[in-house]
Design an enzyme around this catalytic site. Structure first.
Site, PDB file in Angstrom:
ATOM      1  N   LYS A 264      -9.605  -6.130  -7.483  1.00 46.26           N
ATOM      2  CA  LYS A 264     -10.529  -5.094  -7.915  1.00 46.26           C
ATOM      3  C   LYS A 264      -9.494  -4.050  -8.089  1.00 46.26           C
ATOM      4  CE  LYS A 264     -13.835  -2.438  -7.054  1.00 46.26           C
ATOM      5  NZ  LYS A 264     -14.733  -1.809  -6.115  1.00 46.26           N
TER       6      LYS A 264
ATOM      7  N   LYS B 171       0.850  -1.193   0.063  1.00 45.35           N
ATOM      8  CA  LYS B 171      -0.110   0.213   0.003  1.00 45.35           C
ATOM      9  C   LYS B 171       0.809   1.299   0.058  1.00 45.35           C
ATOM     10  CE  LYS B 171      -4.303  -1.581   0.157  1.00 45.35           C
ATOM     11  NZ  LYS B 171      -4.272  -2.061  -1.111  1.00 45.35           N
TER      12      LYS B 171
ATOM     13  N   LYS C 274      -2.727 -12.130  -8.246  1.00 44.14           N
ATOM     14  CA  LYS C 274      -4.257 -12.587  -7.528  1.00 44.14           C
ATOM     15  C   LYS C 274      -5.091 -11.552  -8.205  1.00 44.14           C
ATOM     16  CE  LYS C 274      -4.345  -9.607  -3.501  1.00 44.14           C
ATOM     17  NZ  LYS C 274      -5.107  -9.268  -2.321  1.00 44.14           N
TER      18      LYS C 274
HETATM   19  P1  TYM Z   1     -10.879  -8.522   1.430  1.00 43.68           P
HETATM   20  O1  TYM Z   1     -12.014  -7.947   1.140  1.00 43.68           O
HETATM   21  O2  TYM Z   1      -9.555  -7.922   0.706  1.00 43.68           O
HETATM   22  O3  TYM Z   1     -10.826  -9.993   0.842  1.00 43.68           O
HETATM   23  C1  TYM Z   1     -11.805 -10.944   1.424  1.00 43.68           C
HETATM   24  C2  TYM Z   1     -11.356 -12.447   1.238  1.00 43.68           C
HETATM   25  O4  TYM Z   1     -11.326 -12.806  -0.250  1.00 43.68           O
HETATM   26  C3  TYM Z   1      -9.913 -13.369  -0.294  1.00 43.68           C
HETATM   27  N1  TYM Z   1      -9.322 -13.006  -1.722  1.00 43.68           N
HETATM   28  C4  TYM Z   1      -8.974 -13.820  -2.234  1.00 43.68           C
HETATM   29  N2  TYM Z   1      -8.612 -15.351  -2.331  1.00 43.68           N
HETATM   30  C5  TYM Z   1      -8.185 -15.727  -3.201  1.00 43.68           C
HETATM   31  N3  TYM Z   1      -7.616 -15.106  -4.613  1.00 43.68           N
HETATM   32  C6  TYM Z   1      -7.827 -13.701  -4.507  1.00 43.68           C
HETATM   33  N4  TYM Z   1      -7.738 -13.337  -5.849  1.00 43.68           N
HETATM   34  C7  TYM Z   1      -8.541 -13.178  -3.472  1.00 43.68           C
HETATM   35  N5  TYM Z   1      -8.842 -11.826  -3.393  1.00 43.68           N
HETATM   36  C8  TYM Z   1      -9.384 -11.838  -2.165  1.00 43.68           C
HETATM   37  C9  TYM Z   1      -9.314 -12.719   0.953  1.00 43.68           C
HETATM   38  O5  TYM Z   1      -8.058 -13.615   1.216  1.00 43.68           O
HETATM   39  C10 TYM Z   1      -9.991 -12.683   1.768  1.00 43.68           C
HETATM   40  O6  TYM Z   1     -10.011 -13.819   2.609  1.00 43.68           O
HETATM   41  N6  TYM Z   1      -8.580  -8.245   5.659  1.00 43.68           N
HETATM   42  C11 TYM Z   1      -9.519  -9.306   5.121  1.00 43.68           C
HETATM   43  C12 TYM Z   1     -10.864  -8.773   5.630  1.00 43.68           C
HETATM   44  C13 TYM Z   1     -10.835  -9.092   7.142  1.00 43.68           C
HETATM   45  C14 TYM Z   1     -10.766 -10.488   7.836  1.00 43.68           C
HETATM   46  C15 TYM Z   1     -10.858  -9.983   9.291  1.00 43.68           C
HETATM   47  C16 TYM Z   1     -10.880 -11.847   7.432  1.00 43.68           C
HETATM   48  C17 TYM Z   1     -10.950  -7.938   8.119  1.00 43.68           C
HETATM   49  N7  TYM Z   1     -11.034  -8.559   9.289  1.00 43.68           N
HETATM   50  C18 TYM Z   1     -10.709 -11.106  10.277  1.00 43.68           C
HETATM   51  C19 TYM Z   1     -10.868 -12.628   8.310  1.00 43.68           C
HETATM   52  C20 TYM Z   1     -10.836 -12.337   9.681  1.00 43.68           C
HETATM   53  C21 TYM Z   1      -9.274  -9.109   3.553  1.00 43.68           C
HETATM   54  O7  TYM Z   1      -8.774  -9.497   2.919  1.00 43.68           O
HETATM   55  O8  TYM Z   1     -10.594  -8.604   2.811  1.00 43.68           O
END
Ligand code: TYM
Length: 332
Positions: free
Chosen positions: A198, A112, A195
């Site tokens: 968005k 980031k 990966k």
């Molecule tokens: P976020 O919104 O970025 O992603 C949500 C979930 O989707 C998975 N993900 C993917 N997995 C595989 N391949 C991809 N291309 C891909 N893109 C997204 C992410 O690994 C995630 O599981 N920080 C977390 C949100 C969060 C969270 C938590 C999760 C906040 N607090 C507590 C678990 C427990 C996140 O990555 O959001």
């Protein structure tokens, strides 16, 4: 007692294939057997989008997708992160014992710093602390997430263990990243890079309610290469990505067929993409319809969020009282 599952997804738009296969598919299986908490991480979305124009709409959108895709509010607890002020209080406490050096070393933070140099805020730095609070507030042990979250889970263990040690308590168990398969999943995008994300742009991403027309267009335009140079040549990254996407929705015979064609050096990527687009459409079509139906039912969504917040808060209050007592504050 049943093991506790916790996970969340940020409301930064619609859910995509990476969210589904990386995390959500596991939510569906885990809700059947465990005591599961699935939330919408709206606090977290402020770290990258501090002035999101339609926060309420984005949250509702993800909530609708949770329900449409099969989460059942009677089987698991579904809530909105900001409906649980206990999470913010635990985040504050954990921040007192989270160190600058370890936070600056986190890969997602370093990414980031590169991608949004004009907004390196403290929330971004302490993103893993808030994530630890989300998990620890419910004493979660299983955390269904994609591969990119592995390091955050390691930090959650560090912060939980550190708290236990400092305050001589055993409040927090050790959470582990969970995947039903052998490994945590990484779904690649369509633009040939890493990966699916968005932030890599719309052309990289397949949304779960993508229209048939856009879906086909995106897949036909996906990055490949100019073909194997010699028979038996290894696959380039963009072509491996296409095979990885096929493994999510195509039959084994289909994948084996194109794999052999690649080995022979006779593969036609146009044919592969057409097949991938057709199989992807079969996967997406029923989801698209369910998402639309659920979005239209606003009243039900409000009721689900309220019901979930009450259930989640009951549990969170108990944990927070134990935490307050351990630190030396009075119970609330
Ligand atoms: P976020 O919104 O970025 O992603 C949500 C979930 O989707 C998975 N993900 C993917 N997995 C595989 N391949 C991809 N291309 C891909 N893109 C997204 C992410 O690994 C995630 O599981 N920080 C977390 C949100 C969060 C969270 C938590 C999760 C906040 N607090 C507590 C678990 C427990 C996140 O990555 O959001």
């Amino acid at each position: 007692m049943k093991e506790i599952v916790v996970s969340g997804i940020r409301p930064t738009g619609k859910l995509h294939l990476g969210n589904y296969f990386g995390a959500f598919k596991n939510f569906l299986t885990l809700q059947e057997e465990f005591n599961s908490y699935f939330f919408i991480a709206d606090y977290h979305s402020l770290t990258t989008h501090p002035t999101q124009s339609d926060m309420a709409g984005s949250v509702k959108r993800v909530l609708a997708e949770y329900i449409a895709l099969g989460l059942d509010p009677e089987k698991c607890t579904i809530y909105i992160q900001s409906d649980l002020p206990e999470t913010a209080e635990l985040y504050l406490m954990l921040n007192m014992n989270a160190y600058l050096g370890e936070l600056e070393r986190v890969t997602s933070f370093k990414d980031k710093v590169r991608s949004q140099p004009n907004n390196i805020n403290a929330g971004l730095l302490t993103y893993p602390v808030l994530m630890a609070a989300d998990i620890l507030i419910h004493k979660g042990v299983k955390v269904p997430v994609g591969k990119d979250q592995e390091q955050h889970l390691e930090m959650a263990r560090t912060f939980g263990n550190r708290f236990n040690r400092l305050y001589q308590t055993d409040i927090f168990p050790e959470p582990q990243a969970f995947s039903a398969g052998k490994e945590l999943v990484k779904v690649p995008g369509l633009t040939g890079g890493g990966k699916m994300s968005k932030s890599a742009g719309d052309a990289d991403t397949i949304y779960l309610d993508e229209s048939a027309e856009t879906l086909k267009k995106k897949i036909m335009r996906a990055v490949s290469d100019s073909g194997p140079t010699v028979p038996g040549a290894p696959k380039s990254q963009p072509v491996q990505n296409l095979f990885d996407l096929m493994s999510l929705v195509c039959k084994t015979e289909t994948i084996e067929f194109f794999d052999q064609e690649h080995k022979n050096g006779s593969i036609r990527y146009g044919d592969l993409k057409k097949q991938l687009a057709a199989d992807m459409e079969n996967f997406i079509a029923p989801l698209r319809e369910k998402i639309q139906d659920t979005l239209n039912n606003e009243k039900r969504l409000d009721e689900i969020a309220k019901f979930g917040a009450e259930k989640a808060r009951k549990n969170a209050r108990e944990t927070m009282n134990a935490v307050r007592e351990a630190v030396g504050f009075k119970k609330n």
